[in-house]
Design a protein around this motif. Structure first.
Motif, PDB file in Angstrom:
ATOM      1  N   LEU A 136       0.820  -1.214   0.000  1.00  0.00           N
ATOM      2  CA  LEU A 136       0.000   0.000   0.000  1.00  0.00           C
ATOM      3  C   LEU A 136       0.853   1.263   0.000  1.00  0.00           C
ATOM      4  O   LEU A 136       0.567   2.218  -0.732  1.00  0.00           O
ATOM      5  N   GLU A 137       1.931   1.277   0.792  1.00  0.00           N
ATOM      6  CA  GLU A 137       2.764   2.476   0.865  1.00  0.00           C
ATOM      7  C   GLU A 137       3.364   2.821  -0.492  1.00  0.00           C
ATOM      8  O   GLU A 137       3.352   3.986  -0.921  1.00  0.00           O
ATOM      9  N   LYS A 138       3.872   1.820  -1.211  1.00  0.00           N
ATOM     10  CA  LYS A 138       4.452   2.057  -2.532  1.00  0.00           C
ATOM     11  C   LYS A 138       3.386   2.494  -3.526  1.00  0.00           C
ATOM     12  O   LYS A 138       3.619   3.360  -4.380  1.00  0.00           O
ATOM     13  N   MET A 139       2.199   1.904  -3.425  1.00  0.00           N
ATOM     14  CA  MET A 139       1.120   2.273  -4.332  1.00  0.00           C
ATOM     15  C   MET A 139       0.692   3.724  -4.127  1.00  0.00           C
ATOM     16  O   MET A 139       0.466   4.466  -5.089  1.00  0.00           O
ATOM     17  N   ILE A 140       0.604   4.151  -2.872  1.00  0.00           N
ATOM     18  CA  ILE A 140       0.193   5.532  -2.588  1.00  0.00           C
ATOM     19  C   ILE A 140       1.225   6.515  -3.136  1.00  0.00           C
ATOM     20  O   ILE A 140       0.880   7.541  -3.728  1.00  0.00           O
ATOM     21  N   LYS A 141       2.509   6.205  -2.963  1.00  0.00           N
ATOM     22  CA  LYS A 141       3.567   7.078  -3.517  1.00  0.00           C
ATOM     23  C   LYS A 141       3.479   7.147  -5.034  1.00  0.00           C
ATOM     24  O   LYS A 141       3.669   8.212  -5.633  1.00  0.00           O
ATOM     25  N   LEU A 142       3.172   6.021  -5.656  1.00  0.00           N
ATOM     26  CA  LEU A 142       3.016   5.987  -7.098  1.00  0.00           C
ATOM     27  C   LEU A 142       1.818   6.827  -7.533  1.00  0.00           C
ATOM     28  O   LEU A 142       1.893   7.600  -8.500  1.00  0.00           O
ATOM     29  N   LEU A 143       0.726   6.722  -6.799  1.00  0.00           N
ATOM     30  CA  LEU A 143      -0.480   7.476  -7.135  1.00  0.00           C
ATOM     31  C   LEU A 143      -0.281   8.983  -6.969  1.00  0.00           C
ATOM     32  O   LEU A 143      -0.889   9.772  -7.684  1.00  0.00           O
ATOM     33  N   GLN A 144       0.575   9.379  -6.027  1.00  0.00           N
ATOM     34  CA  GLN A 144       0.885  10.797  -5.870  1.00  0.00           C
ATOM     35  C   GLN A 144       1.429  11.373  -7.170  1.00  0.00           C
ATOM     36  O   GLN A 144       1.152  12.508  -7.531  1.00  0.00           O
ATOM     37  N   LYS A 145       2.196  10.558  -7.885  1.00  0.00           N
ATOM     38  CA  LYS A 145       2.794  10.995  -9.142  1.00  0.00           C
ATOM     39  C   LYS A 145       1.820  10.870 -10.314  1.00  0.00           C
ATOM     40  O   LYS A 145       1.752  11.742 -11.180  1.00  0.00           O
ATOM     41  N   ILE A 146       1.055   9.778 -10.351  1.00  0.00           N
ATOM     42  CA  ILE A 146       0.231   9.455 -11.519  1.00  0.00           C
ATOM     43  C   ILE A 146      -1.101  10.213 -11.554  1.00  0.00           C
ATOM     44  O   ILE A 146      -1.567  10.604 -12.623  1.00  0.00           O
ATOM     45  N   LEU A 147      -1.719  10.423 -10.399  1.00  0.00           N
ATOM     46  CA  LEU A 147      -3.036  11.053 -10.380  1.00  0.00           C
ATOM     47  C   LEU A 147      -2.955  12.535 -10.714  1.00  0.00           C
ATOM     48  O   LEU A 147      -2.043  13.236 -10.274  1.00  0.00           O
ATOM     49  N   SER A 148      -3.922  13.008 -11.481  1.00  0.00           N
ATOM     50  CA  SER A 148      -4.059  14.445 -11.719  1.00  0.00           C
ATOM     51  C   SER A 148      -4.457  15.104 -10.402  1.00  0.00           C
ATOM     52  O   SER A 148      -4.855  14.414  -9.447  1.00  0.00           O
ATOM     53  N   PRO A 149      -4.372  16.432 -10.288  1.00  0.00           N
ATOM     54  CA  PRO A 149      -4.698  17.093  -9.008  1.00  0.00           C
ATOM     55  C   PRO A 149      -6.066  16.720  -8.446  1.00  0.00           C
ATOM     56  O   PRO A 149      -6.228  16.605  -7.237  1.00  0.00           O
ATOM     57  N   LYS A 150      -7.049  16.526  -9.314  1.00  0.00           N
ATOM     58  CA  LYS A 150      -8.390  16.169  -8.833  1.00  0.00           C
ATOM     59  C   LYS A 150      -8.730  14.713  -9.128  1.00  0.00           C
ATOM     60  O   LYS A 150      -9.891  14.317  -9.048  1.00  0.00           O
ATOM     61  N   GLY A 151      -7.707  13.920  -9.432  1.00  0.00           N
ATOM     62  CA  GLY A 151      -7.931  12.527  -9.775  1.00  0.00           C
ATOM     63  C   GLY A 151      -8.217  11.659  -8.559  1.00  0.00           C
ATOM     64  O   GLY A 151      -8.020  12.066  -7.411  1.00  0.00           O
ATOM     65  N   LYS A 152      -8.696  10.448  -8.826  1.00  0.00           N
ATOM     66  CA  LYS A 152      -8.976   9.495  -7.749  1.00  0.00           C
ATOM     67  C   LYS A 152      -8.611   8.095  -8.219  1.00  0.00           C
ATOM     68  O   LYS A 152      -8.570   7.818  -9.413  1.00  0.00           O
ATOM     69  N   ALA A 153      -8.344   7.240  -7.250  1.00  0.00           N
ATOM     70  CA  ALA A 153      -7.996   5.853  -7.552  1.00  0.00           C
ATOM     71  C   ALA A 153      -8.782   4.928  -6.627  1.00  0.00           C
ATOM     72  O   ALA A 153      -9.135   5.305  -5.506  1.00  0.00           O
ATOM     73  N   PHE A 154      -9.038   3.732  -7.119  1.00  0.00           N
ATOM     74  CA  PHE A 154      -9.701   2.704  -6.329  1.00  0.00           C
ATOM     75  C   PHE A 154      -8.796   1.484  -6.285  1.00  0.00           C
ATOM     76  O   PHE A 154      -8.361   0.986  -7.328  1.00  0.00           O
ATOM     77  N   LEU A 155      -8.501   1.024  -5.071  1.00  0.00           N
ATOM     78  CA  LEU A 155      -7.569  -0.080  -4.857  1.00  0.00           C
ATOM     79  C   LEU A 155      -8.268  -1.252  -4.177  1.00  0.00           C
ATOM     80  O   LEU A 155      -8.989  -1.058  -3.194  1.00  0.00           O
ATOM     81  N   TRP A 156      -8.022  -2.449  -4.700  1.00  0.00           N
ATOM     82  CA  TRP A 156      -8.514  -3.656  -4.048  1.00  0.00           C
ATOM     83  C   TRP A 156      -7.492  -4.034  -2.981  1.00  0.00           C
ATOM     84  O   TRP A 156      -6.306  -4.195  -3.268  1.00  0.00           O
TER      85      TRP A 156
END
Length: 199
Positions: A136-156
């Protein structure tokens, strides 16, 4: 659970058969009881697609699936939401080639396969999904880079993994939906950048 058309039911049957066939040469799912493993993945995918249908049907953003591997959830969701554009990112070449064969075998013209590490993507996304086993920690760091400012992600994620969500100061992480599959507690997490990062 999401309601399926006759065409989608046929496509899912083809998808299931293709996965089981390809599993003979590529390690996509456990070799122990592969039929049950695929049925479990399909059951979870269809259940969570029902949870996410209002989100996916109410917007037009391109969707990124991080670590698409065996096609869950990216290929399955492309079957279920044919009006949406999906980018399936998979770093392992053999698995990316499998995804390409699934795309062509199922006539999913709205799917694009990206064979590269997600960290190297040159664009941001408003909507991302991931069922990958990245911590989860690595995924969140990755999402910080990949998501647009108003973007969202859903993780299983496993139910216990969702308890870590308070430890990421720059990202808002919440349980979008808790559920059980095959007796195991699971959580679908929603991740967004905190408002303070938008300015």
């Amino acid at each position: 659970m999401i309601k399926l058309t006759k065409s989608q039911k046929r496509q899912i049957q083809v998808f299931q058969k293709l996965i089981l066939d390809k599993n003979q040469s590529i390690n996509l799912i456990s070799r122990k009881s592969p039929q049950k493993q695929v049925e479990l993945l399909l059951g979870q995918g269809l259940l969570t697609a029902g949870f996410l249908a209002p989100v996916l049907n109410s917007s037009q953003e391109d969707i990124l699936d991080i670590g698409s591997g065996n096609g869950f959830p990216g290929i399955l969701f492309a079957l279920l939401f044919p009006k949406r554009k999906f980018y399936l990112c998979e770093r392992i070449r053999k698995k990316a080639e499998l995804l390409k064969s699934l795309k062509h075998g199922l006539a999913l013209d709205q799917v694009e396969i990206l064979c590269q590490p997600a960290e190297e993507l040159q664009r941001s996304f408003d909507l991302a999904l991931s069922q990958a086993s990245l911590p989860l920690e690595k995924m969140i760091k990755l999402l910080q880079k990949i998501l647009s400012p108003k973007g969202k992600a859903f993780l299983w994620h496993s139910g216990k993994g969702s308890r870590q969500r308070a430890s990421f100061p720059f990202m808002k992480i919440e349980v979008f939906k808790s559920y059980k599959i095959n007796g195991s507690a699971k959580a679908l997490l929603k991740v967004q950048k905190k408002a303070s990062l938008l300015f």
